[in-house]
Design an enzyme around this catalytic site. Structure first.
Site, PDB file in Angstrom:
ATOM      1  N   HIS A  17       1.282   8.532   2.811  1.00  0.00           N
ATOM      2  CA  HIS A  17       1.550   9.830   3.423  1.00  0.00           C
ATOM      3  C   HIS A  17       2.720   9.712   4.368  1.00  0.00           C
ATOM      4  O   HIS A  17       2.881   8.676   5.026  1.00  0.00           O
ATOM      5  CB  HIS A  17       0.314  10.350   4.179  1.00  0.00           C
ATOM      6  CG  HIS A  17       0.383  11.823   4.398  1.00  0.00           C
ATOM      7  ND1 HIS A  17       1.033  12.371   5.471  1.00  0.00           N
ATOM      8  CD2 HIS A  17      -0.079  12.854   3.649  1.00  0.00           C
ATOM      9  CE1 HIS A  17       0.959  13.688   5.378  1.00  0.00           C
ATOM     10  NE2 HIS A  17       0.292  14.005   4.280  1.00  0.00           N
ATOM     11  N   HIS A  30       3.572  15.927  -4.194  1.00  0.00           N
ATOM     12  CA  HIS A  30       2.916  16.822  -3.216  1.00  0.00           C
ATOM     13  C   HIS A  30       1.565  17.217  -3.817  1.00  0.00           C
ATOM     14  O   HIS A  30       0.741  16.355  -4.100  1.00  0.00           O
ATOM     15  CB  HIS A  30       3.874  17.979  -2.945  1.00  0.00           C
ATOM     16  CG  HIS A  30       3.517  18.891  -1.816  1.00  0.00           C
ATOM     17  ND1 HIS A  30       2.588  18.597  -0.859  1.00  0.00           N
ATOM     18  CD2 HIS A  30       4.000  20.132  -1.480  1.00  0.00           C
ATOM     19  CE1 HIS A  30       2.509  19.612   0.014  1.00  0.00           C
ATOM     20  NE2 HIS A  30       3.346  20.552  -0.341  1.00  0.00           N
ATOM     21  N   ASP A  34      -5.409  14.064  -1.605  1.00  0.00           N
ATOM     22  CA  ASP A  34      -5.479  14.298  -3.051  1.00  0.00           C
ATOM     23  C   ASP A  34      -6.339  13.274  -3.783  1.00  0.00           C
ATOM     24  O   ASP A  34      -6.581  13.425  -4.982  1.00  0.00           O
ATOM     25  CB  ASP A  34      -4.062  14.277  -3.646  1.00  0.00           C
ATOM     26  CG  ASP A  34      -3.302  15.546  -3.326  1.00  0.00           C
ATOM     27  OD1 ASP A  34      -3.949  16.606  -3.231  1.00  0.00           O
ATOM     28  OD2 ASP A  34      -2.073  15.481  -3.159  1.00  0.00           O
TER      29      ASP A  34
HETATM   30  N1  ACO Z   1       1.992   3.855  -4.314  1.00  0.00           N
HETATM   31  C1  ACO Z   1       2.746   2.719  -4.213  1.00  0.00           C
HETATM   32  N2  ACO Z   1       3.650   2.535  -3.245  1.00  0.00           N
HETATM   33  C2  ACO Z   1       3.780   3.530  -2.343  1.00  0.00           C
HETATM   34  C3  ACO Z   1       3.015   4.698  -2.382  1.00  0.00           C
HETATM   35  C4  ACO Z   1       2.093   4.845  -3.416  1.00  0.00           C
HETATM   36  N3  ACO Z   1       1.343   5.934  -3.527  1.00  0.00           N
HETATM   37  N4  ACO Z   1       3.347   5.488  -1.350  1.00  0.00           N
HETATM   38  C5  ACO Z   1       4.294   4.844  -0.677  1.00  0.00           C
HETATM   39  N5  ACO Z   1       4.562   3.647  -1.276  1.00  0.00           N
HETATM   40  C6  ACO Z   1       5.540   2.651  -0.846  1.00  0.00           C
HETATM   41  C7  ACO Z   1       6.915   3.053  -1.422  1.00  0.00           C
HETATM   42  O1  ACO Z   1       7.149   2.474  -2.678  1.00  0.00           O
HETATM   43  C8  ACO Z   1       7.832   2.516  -0.355  1.00  0.00           C
HETATM   44  O2  ACO Z   1       7.949   1.125  -0.504  1.00  0.00           O
HETATM   45  P1  ACO Z   1       9.367   0.392  -0.268  1.00  0.00           P
HETATM   46  O3  ACO Z   1       9.717   0.674   1.167  1.00  0.00           O
HETATM   47  O4  ACO Z   1       9.057  -1.029  -0.584  1.00  0.00           O
HETATM   48  O5  ACO Z   1      10.317   1.031  -1.222  1.00  0.00           O
HETATM   49  C9  ACO Z   1       7.080   2.768   0.940  1.00  0.00           C
HETATM   50  O6  ACO Z   1       5.693   2.746   0.570  1.00  0.00           O
HETATM   51  C10 ACO Z   1       7.418   4.113   1.594  1.00  0.00           C
HETATM   52  O7  ACO Z   1       7.216   5.135   0.615  1.00  0.00           O
HETATM   53  P2  ACO Z   1       8.070   6.461   0.499  1.00  0.00           P
HETATM   54  O8  ACO Z   1       7.880   7.032  -0.865  1.00  0.00           O
HETATM   55  O9  ACO Z   1       9.481   6.231   0.954  1.00  0.00           O
HETATM   56  O10 ACO Z   1       7.336   7.322   1.591  1.00  0.00           O
HETATM   57  P3  ACO Z   1       7.522   8.867   1.816  1.00  0.00           P
HETATM   58  O11 ACO Z   1       7.093   9.138   3.191  1.00  0.00           O
HETATM   59  O12 ACO Z   1       8.873   9.305   1.394  1.00  0.00           O
HETATM   60  O13 ACO Z   1       6.508   9.517   0.735  1.00  0.00           O
HETATM   61  C11 ACO Z   1       4.564  10.179  -0.318  1.00  0.00           C
HETATM   62  C12 ACO Z   1       5.244   9.923   1.019  1.00  0.00           C
HETATM   63  C13 ACO Z   1       5.457  11.081  -1.182  1.00  0.00           C
HETATM   64  C14 ACO Z   1       3.240  10.891  -0.086  1.00  0.00           C
HETATM   65  C15 ACO Z   1       4.333   8.824  -1.039  1.00  0.00           C
HETATM   66  O14 ACO Z   1       3.423   8.041  -0.288  1.00  0.00           O
HETATM   67  C16 ACO Z   1       3.859   9.006  -2.468  1.00  0.00           C
HETATM   68  O15 ACO Z   1       4.690   9.180  -3.366  1.00  0.00           O
HETATM   69  N6  ACO Z   1       2.502   8.995  -2.701  1.00  0.00           N
HETATM   70  C17 ACO Z   1       1.977   9.234  -4.020  1.00  0.00           C
HETATM   71  C18 ACO Z   1       1.928  10.728  -4.328  1.00  0.00           C
HETATM   72  C19 ACO Z   1       0.863  11.433  -3.518  1.00  0.00           C
HETATM   73  O16 ACO Z   1      -0.265  10.994  -3.416  1.00  0.00           O
HETATM   74  N7  ACO Z   1       1.240  12.596  -2.977  1.00  0.00           N
HETATM   75  C20 ACO Z   1       0.331  13.443  -2.208  1.00  0.00           C
HETATM   76  C21 ACO Z   1       0.638  13.363  -0.744  1.00  0.00           C
HETATM   77  S1  ACO Z   1      -0.446  14.356   0.212  1.00  0.00           S
HETATM   78  C22 ACO Z   1       0.059  15.918  -0.142  1.00  0.00           C
HETATM   79  O17 ACO Z   1       1.194  16.211  -0.396  1.00  0.00           O
HETATM   80  C23 ACO Z   1      -0.918  16.923  -0.160  1.00  0.00           C
END
Ligand code: ACO
Length: 375
Positions: free
Chosen positions: A261, A222, A312
């Site tokens: 996201h 987050h 971010d």
């Molecule tokens: N890097 C690499 N792969 C990613 C990323 C990433 N940043 N984000 C998503 N993916 C991939 C996942 O590995 C997953 O792949 P799979 O289906 O092959 O396993 C798919 O995309 C879906 O990802 P989830 O993590 O299940 O998506 P979710 O909606 O649960 O998570 C989140 C969203 C937490 C923002 C995620 O994209 C992430 O972890 N990003 C990195 C952390 C980040 O930047 N957080 C800030 C978000 S904005 C905020 O909170 C202010």
């Protein structure tokens, strides 16, 4: 097993109704109380946006003046909270200091015992006004510097930079921080706001709700992602290193911070604005190194993983140019999101129902207890 409608991570589950914030994840639009956040970022100040979120309309000039004054008059911390900030171990992560200081401020709030609407608004004013003071005081104190008193003549963003650095910030920096605060002010039912509302929905007090929210924002999935982005940029070091660094991260199945996201399936509109500001500020600084690395990372992650940069991704590059240390980036996020958290808590109190979902049980159901000597 009967279909319980279970969605991992509550994805796309609508948990409540709200008048505060609308996200169009397909079009990449963010709306506060009917106004596009990008329009607000260009034409309003953070203080106006706080007022908008709390009251549902933008203030006229006279109301705004009174509101700014009220916020400025409430910046000074209770001496016990200042004391905590001065003696807490100097290696405490700033988000932990913030969580503790917010909780402690609740103990000393003059309206601590009251849950009436006006008292809750006064508490919300103190929270918005004092979080910047808490964070600047901790930064100065952990570096052995004198704590700088808030200047009531400065707007919130500019005053924070003043209290943090002891220098009058450049107009460009003060404006960029104000814009960033506007863009982070609210985001519907994000994880930390949901925490705040769950706590408030038990009719617990607003300080408890905000303490929950600060703890939730801290996590790297987050708000904590903004710090991790800058650590990644530093670790990559040079433009030449971007692709090999990312290839290794992909190989190790590590997430790339600042990408992806839950709601946006296109460009995050906040990242679009912050990218432009990062580029402009880097030009003014005469140093494009970090911006170029960010651009190369965004291009490669977009190409290889089809992921968009989120809010971010660019924010840290701005904050660093303003002289804000990396571990203060997430507290700066909190300094802004307190606007949305408090608006959501006030909205929750106005029409409350306990938030209590169910779990789909996946364990056994008919075990019998053996005496301890037979297990
Ligand atoms: N890097 C690499 N792969 C990613 C990323 C990433 N940043 N984000 C998503 N993916 C991939 C996942 O590995 C997953 O792949 P799979 O289906 O092959 O396993 C798919 O995309 C879906 O990802 P989830 O993590 O299940 O998506 P979710 O909606 O649960 O998570 C989140 C969203 C937490 C923002 C995620 O994209 C992430 O972890 N990003 C990195 C952390 C980040 O930047 N957080 C800030 C978000 S904005 C905020 O909170 C202010």
């Amino acid at each position: 097993m009967a279909d319980t409608g279970f969605k991992a991570g509550l994805e796309d589950v609508v948990a409540l109704t709200s008048d505060l914030c609308f996200i169009d994840g397909k079009e990449g639009r963010l709306v506060y109380r009917g106004y596009d956040a990008v329009d607000l970022a260009e034409h309003a100040t953070f203080e106006e946006v706080v007022f908008l979120l709390w009251h549902g309309s933008l203030p006229d000039a006279k109301t705004l003046l009174a509101f700014q004054q009220e916020l400025a008059d409430n910046r000074t911390l209770n001496p016990s909270v200042s004391g905590l900030i001065s003696w807490i171990p100097k290696n405490t992560p700033p988000m932990d200091v913030l969580r503790t200081a917010v909780s402690m401020a609740g103990v000393y709030d003059p309206d601590a015992d009251s849950m009436d609407r006006a008292a809750n608004h006064r508490k919300a004013v103190r929270l918005v006004a004092q979080i910047p003071t808490m964070m600047a005081a901790y930064e100065r104190s952990r570096n052995g510097q004198d704590v700088i008193a808030p200047d009531p003549d400065l707007p919130l963003a500019e005053n924070f930079l003043w209290m943090l650095t002891g220098k009058r910030p450049l107009a460009q920096h003060a404006k960029a921080l104000d814009t960033s605060l506007i863009l982070h002010a609210d985001h519907e039912l994000n994880a930390s706001t949901f925490s705040a509302r769950v706590t408030a929905a038990t009719l617990s007090d607003i300080y408890s709700a905000i303490t929950s929210a600060v703890g939730t924002l801290k996590g790297p999935l987050h708000g904590g992602a903004n710090e991790q982005v800058m650590r990644m940029v530093d670790d990559i070091g040079t433009l030449d290193n971007v692709q090999s660094w990312l290839d290794q991260a992909f190989e190790a199945k590590r997430k790339i911070m600042g990408f992806g996201h839950r709601v946006y399936k296109t460009d995050d509109p906040r990242a679009v604005v912050l990218r432009r500001i990062s580029q402009e500020m880097s030009k003014s600084e005469g140093n494009m190194d970090v911006f170029e690395r960010l651009e190369a990372i965004a291009a490669y992650v977009g190409d290889q993983k089809h992921l968009h940069a989120n809010v971010d991704f660019y924010s840290g590059s701005l904050y660093r140019m303003m002289g804000i240390p990396i571990d203060m980036f997430t507290p700066v996020f909190a300094m802004s999101r307190i606007a949305g958290w408090t608006a959501h808590v006030l909205e929750q109190y106005d029409d409350n129902r306990l938030i209590r979902p169910r779990a789909e049980y996946t364990g056994p159901t008919h075990l019998t207890v053996k005496p301890v000597d037979q297990r």
